[in-house]
Scaffold this active site. Structure first.
Site, PDB file in Angstrom:
ATOM      1  CE  LYS A 190       0.899   1.115   4.511  1.00  0.00           C
ATOM      2  NZ  LYS A 190       1.807   1.907   5.220  1.00  0.00           N
ATOM      3  N   PRO A 194       9.594  -5.067   0.379  1.00  0.00           N
ATOM      4  CG  PRO A 194      10.744  -2.903   0.376  1.00  0.00           C
ATOM      5  CD  PRO A 194       9.664  -4.305  -0.735  1.00  0.00           C
ATOM      6  CG  MET A 195      10.724  -7.475   5.816  1.00  0.00           C
ATOM      7  SD  MET A 195      11.401  -8.792   6.858  1.00  0.00           S
ATOM      8  CE  MET A 195      11.115  -8.409   8.588  1.00  0.00           C
ATOM      9  N   GLY A 224       9.794  -0.972   4.179  1.00  0.00           N
ATOM     10  CA  GLY A 224       9.746   0.093   4.075  1.00  0.00           C
ATOM     11  C   GLY A 224       8.287   0.918   3.919  1.00  0.00           C
ATOM     12  CB  ILE A 260       5.076  -0.102   1.302  1.00  0.00           C
ATOM     13  CG1 ILE A 260       6.362  -1.601   1.415  1.00  0.00           C
ATOM     14  CG2 ILE A 260       5.552   0.875   0.362  1.00  0.00           C
ATOM     15  CD1 ILE A 260       7.205  -1.970   0.123  1.00  0.00           C
ATOM     16  N   GLY A 261       3.399  -1.764   4.096  1.00  0.00           N
ATOM     17  CA  GLY A 261       2.785  -2.664   4.799  1.00  0.00           C
ATOM     18  C   GLY A 261       2.639  -3.919   4.475  1.00  0.00           C
ATOM     19  N   GLY A 262       3.950  -4.137   4.068  1.00  0.00           N
ATOM     20  CA  GLY A 262       3.864  -6.025   3.897  1.00  0.00           C
ATOM     21  C   GLY A 262       3.857  -6.741   4.941  1.00  0.00           C
ATOM     22  N   GLY A 263       4.697  -6.570   5.901  1.00  0.00           N
ATOM     23  CA  GLY A 263       3.602  -7.664   7.002  1.00  0.00           C
ATOM     24  C   GLY A 263       2.240  -7.964   7.162  1.00  0.00           C
ATOM     25  CB  SER A 264      -0.380  -4.629   7.701  1.00  0.00           C
ATOM     26  OG  SER A 264       0.004  -4.006   8.940  1.00  0.00           O
ATOM     27  CG  ASP A 310      -0.806  -0.028   8.191  1.00  0.00           C
ATOM     28  OD1 ASP A 310      -1.752   0.728   8.244  1.00  0.00           O
ATOM     29  OD2 ASP A 310       0.246  -0.024   7.329  1.00  0.00           O
TER      30      ASP A 310
END
Length: 285
Positions: free
Chosen positions: A11, A94-95, A97, A99-103, A136
């Site tokens: 995101k 990427p962690m 960052g 941009i909400g990767g884990g969420s 998020d």
């Protein structure tokens, strides 16, 4: 065995205003979320045992601390199926960052296992469970671009324009907690109305703090700003810039110094995870 493969999209925060701080330490904010078509990919395969397996392991993240595993654990009490699940993660985002990767990974897990385990929970309930994993997660569960208020949980669906973006990741990770606890962070930006938000009149209150603490982000921001309006997403480290065409975005990407990761991506107002899940459900019937 049944396998369901879904994307977990990134995101962007098209703007991020911090309007106050609550007594519990959480920040009141206003932001506009939009998805982009850069995604992790998760494959969920039902298994005969009742175990949850995840491969590959993420360096530095303990198995039970991984948001994917936590999301699966949240759904275990609701499952009708007796099966376990083997989850394969193809990590692209990427962690650290912003941009909400884990969420997004957690939300995709909730959406997938709600189907595979026949939990039959509505999106509202999935979002409520997801909120315990991170502020998020609900935006990814609901799967539509949205204007968010409160601590990010009060969502109003919106349809901002969907340009092509250049997304740039400097060589650093920015911990959210560090930025939100910085004494120089602006916490009193006046609230705006949603009509202003959709005109993108906003900015990101975290930008100056991140630039001061992370010279690499500052360098990348100055570099990207020569091509247009560079913006920070979330608490960073990723920067992005809207472009008038895919060709323009490709031209900027071609000029990016090799030391930084970069993508050309497209704004999406519905989540690629929801699009893929709906196609899978339709194919089952």
């Amino acid at each position: 065995m049944t396998t369901l493969t879904l994307p977990a999209p990134a995101k962007l925060n098209l703007f991020l205003h911090i309007t106050g701080q609550r007594s519990d330490g959480y920040h009141e904010l206003q932001t506009l979320f939009q998805f982009i078509d850069v995604c992790d990919q998760l494959s969920f395969t039902l298994t005969d045992d009742d175990q949850i397996a995840l491969t590959p392991a993420i360096a530095g993240v303990a198995f039970e601390s991984n948001l994917i595993v936590k999301a699966a654990r949240l759904l275990e009490p609701y499952k009708s199926a007796t099966s376990g699940v083997s989850i394969q993660l193809k990590k692209v985002l990427p962690m650290g960052g912003g941009i909400g990767g884990g969420s997004s990974d957690a939300a995709t897990t909730l959406l997938a296992l709600n189907q595979l385990w026949q939990c039959q929970l509505p999106l509202d309930k999935l979002a409520e469970l997801g909120k315990t994993l991170g502020a998020d997660v609900p935006i990814f569960v609901f799967g539509h671009a949205a204007y968010a208020e409160g601590i990010g949980e009060k969502l109003t669906q919106t349809t901002p324009e969907t340009p092509y973006y250049v997304l740039l990741k400097p060589n650093c990770e920015v911990p959210t907690v560090q930025i939100f606890t910085d004494k120089y962070l602006t916490r009193d930006t006046p609230a705006i109305r949603i009509s202003h938000a959709l005109k993108l009149d906003g900015h990101n209150d975290c930008l100056e703090v991140v630039r001061r603490l992370y010279p690499e982000v500052d360098d990348a921001f100055i570099w990207l700003s020569q091509f247009g309006e560079a913006k920070l997403t979330g608490t960073g480290a990723c920067l992005f810039m809207a472009c008038s065409s895919k060709e323009e975005a490709e031209r900027v990407k071609a000029a990016v110094p090799e030391k930084w990761q970069t993508w050309v991506c497209h704004g999406c107002n519905t989540s690629p995870a929801h699009d893929a899940l709906n196609q899978w459900i339709a194919a089952q019937h």
